[in-house]
Write a protein that holds these residues in place. Structure first.
Motif, PDB file in Angstrom:
ATOM      1  N   THR A   1     -16.227 -40.097   0.072  1.00  0.00           N
ATOM      2  CA  THR A   1     -16.828 -40.180   1.390  1.00  0.00           C
ATOM      3  C   THR A   1     -17.974 -38.911   1.224  1.00  0.00           C
ATOM      4  O   THR A   1     -17.611 -37.982   0.618  1.00  0.00           O
ATOM      5  CB  THR A   1     -16.077 -40.309   2.681  1.00  0.00           C
ATOM      6  N   VAL A   2     -19.069 -39.527   1.611  1.00  0.00           N
ATOM      7  CA  VAL A   2     -20.204 -38.339   1.356  1.00  0.00           C
ATOM      8  C   VAL A   2     -20.698 -37.793   2.796  1.00  0.00           C
ATOM      9  O   VAL A   2     -21.202 -38.631   3.579  1.00  0.00           O
ATOM     10  CB  VAL A   2     -21.462 -39.043   0.648  1.00  0.00           C
TER      11      VAL A   2
ATOM     12  N   THR B   1     -27.405 -37.671   1.742  1.00  0.00           N
ATOM     13  CA  THR B   1     -26.352 -38.454   1.702  1.00  0.00           C
ATOM     14  C   THR B   1     -26.581 -39.816   0.962  1.00  0.00           C
ATOM     15  O   THR B   1     -25.694 -40.351   0.186  1.00  0.00           O
ATOM     16  CB  THR B   1     -25.918 -38.576   3.116  1.00  0.00           C
ATOM     17  N   LEU B   2     -27.678 -40.605   1.423  1.00  0.00           N
ATOM     18  CA  LEU B   2     -28.183 -41.828   0.931  1.00  0.00           C
ATOM     19  C   LEU B   2     -28.413 -42.049  -0.530  1.00  0.00           C
ATOM     20  O   LEU B   2     -27.964 -42.630  -1.179  1.00  0.00           O
ATOM     21  CB  LEU B   2     -29.189 -42.413   1.653  1.00  0.00           C
TER      22      LEU B   2
ATOM     23  N   THR C   1     -24.900 -41.418  -2.346  1.00  0.00           N
ATOM     24  CA  THR C   1     -24.358 -42.686  -2.219  1.00  0.00           C
ATOM     25  C   THR C   1     -24.814 -43.578  -3.194  1.00  0.00           C
ATOM     26  O   THR C   1     -23.784 -44.457  -3.810  1.00  0.00           O
ATOM     27  CB  THR C   1     -24.449 -43.096  -0.610  1.00  0.00           C
TER      28      THR C   1
ATOM     29  N   PRO D   1     -20.624 -43.519   3.165  1.00  0.00           N
ATOM     30  CA  PRO D   1     -21.576 -42.482   3.555  1.00  0.00           C
ATOM     31  C   PRO D   1     -21.163 -42.217   4.847  1.00  0.00           C
ATOM     32  O   PRO D   1     -20.916 -43.065   5.886  1.00  0.00           O
ATOM     33  CB  PRO D   1     -22.919 -43.332   3.446  1.00  0.00           C
TER      34      PRO D   1
END
Length: 279
Positions: free
Chosen positions: A39-40, A51-52, A55, A67
């Motif tokens: 998980t980010v 984050t994107l 991911t 994410p």
């Protein structure tokens, strides 16, 4: 024996929370097996883009990536649709939707529930949607309100991730309490990995001055727990909380390990725990 078997199962159904820093991708590739969910997190200072991007890259390497999409970082429904389309294009089928800490919010959303409703109205583009639980009191929200919030969100979510808790008694009581309130979603129990205080401080200073200040202010009590003589040890927490976590009525699906980007140390510790428990 049953408790050991149950704990081993939880350690094998694990999620690693990582921060989208420069070296994170290499750290995950070097140390994290492909069957471990990653998980980010998302930063209220740096926004959703790091984050994107991380991911997308980890998903391209074959990881199942979740994410964090904080409501307070989303501008409006158009932005929700854009983020959703981008994640679906990357093959993501699981998102974690907390309220987030951005102050002020980036747009129309100040809590998670409106975003969750928007995702439902979009036809439920993600097979799995996580929401937050707070075993230890939230600094700004009454305990009854946080439990009520889980009840309100249950129709739009598929699981709960509990925030950090260092007290096995509190953790067990919280799980029993939400079940009494008929919150039936499976829970991933949030546990800090084998974090060294000096490394945690070093990590905090690397994530940007404003973000570091926010991090240290919000989590000052963590450092006291990590630094205390004979202080925090994740195995001790899990062993003491074991009966509460492994009881069938608890509905605990696995562990959500906060790695603080100490990825190698966390995976080494997890493998050693599984071996010790007979895995």
């Amino acid at each position: 024996m049953a408790a050991a078997t149950g704990l081993r199962a939880l350690l094998e159904s694990v999620r690693y929370e990582v921060l989208p820093a420069k070296a994170t991708e290499d750290g995950v590739l070097a140390r994290v097996p492909r069957d471990v969910v990653v998980t980010v997190t998302a930063s209220p200072v740096k926004g959703l883009e790091p984050t994107l991007r991380l991911t997308e890259r980890l998903a391209a390497h074959g990881y199942r990536v979740v994410p964090h999409v904080p409501a307070r970082l989303l501008r409006d429904e158009v932005h929700v649709k854009e983020v959703t389309a981008r994640l679906r294009e990357a093959g993501v089928d699981d998102v974690f939707v907390p309220a987030g800490d951005a102050d002020p919010p980036a747009g129309a959303y100040d809590g998670a529930l409106p975003v969750l409703r928007t995702l439902t109205e979009l036809g439920g583009p993600f097979a799995h949607v996580g929401i937050t639980g707070y075993p230890e009191s939230h600094p700004l929200i009454d305990d009854d309100v946080t439990v009520q919030a889980m009840w309100d969100k249950r129709a739009h979510a598929t699981y709960i991730v509990s925030n950090l808790c260092f007290d096995p008694r509190v953790l067990g009581e919280w799980i029993a309490r939400i079940r009494r309130r008929e919150v039936t979603l499976p829970v991933y129990v949030g546990v800090a990995g084998p974090v060294q205080r000096t490394k945690l401080l070093a990590m905090a200073t690397k994530i940007g001055v404003g973000e570091s200040t926010r991090f240290l202010t919000k989590h000052a009590s963590w450092f006291l727990r990590f630094a205390a003589p004979g202080g925090y040890a994740p195995q001790r927490l899990l062993e003491r909380a074991g009966p509460a976590l492994t009881a069938p009525a608890a509905g605990v699906a696995g562990l959500h390990l906060f790695t603080f980007n100490q990825i190698a140390e966390t995976e080494r510790w997890r493998r050693a725990m599984i071996d010790r428990l007979g895995g």
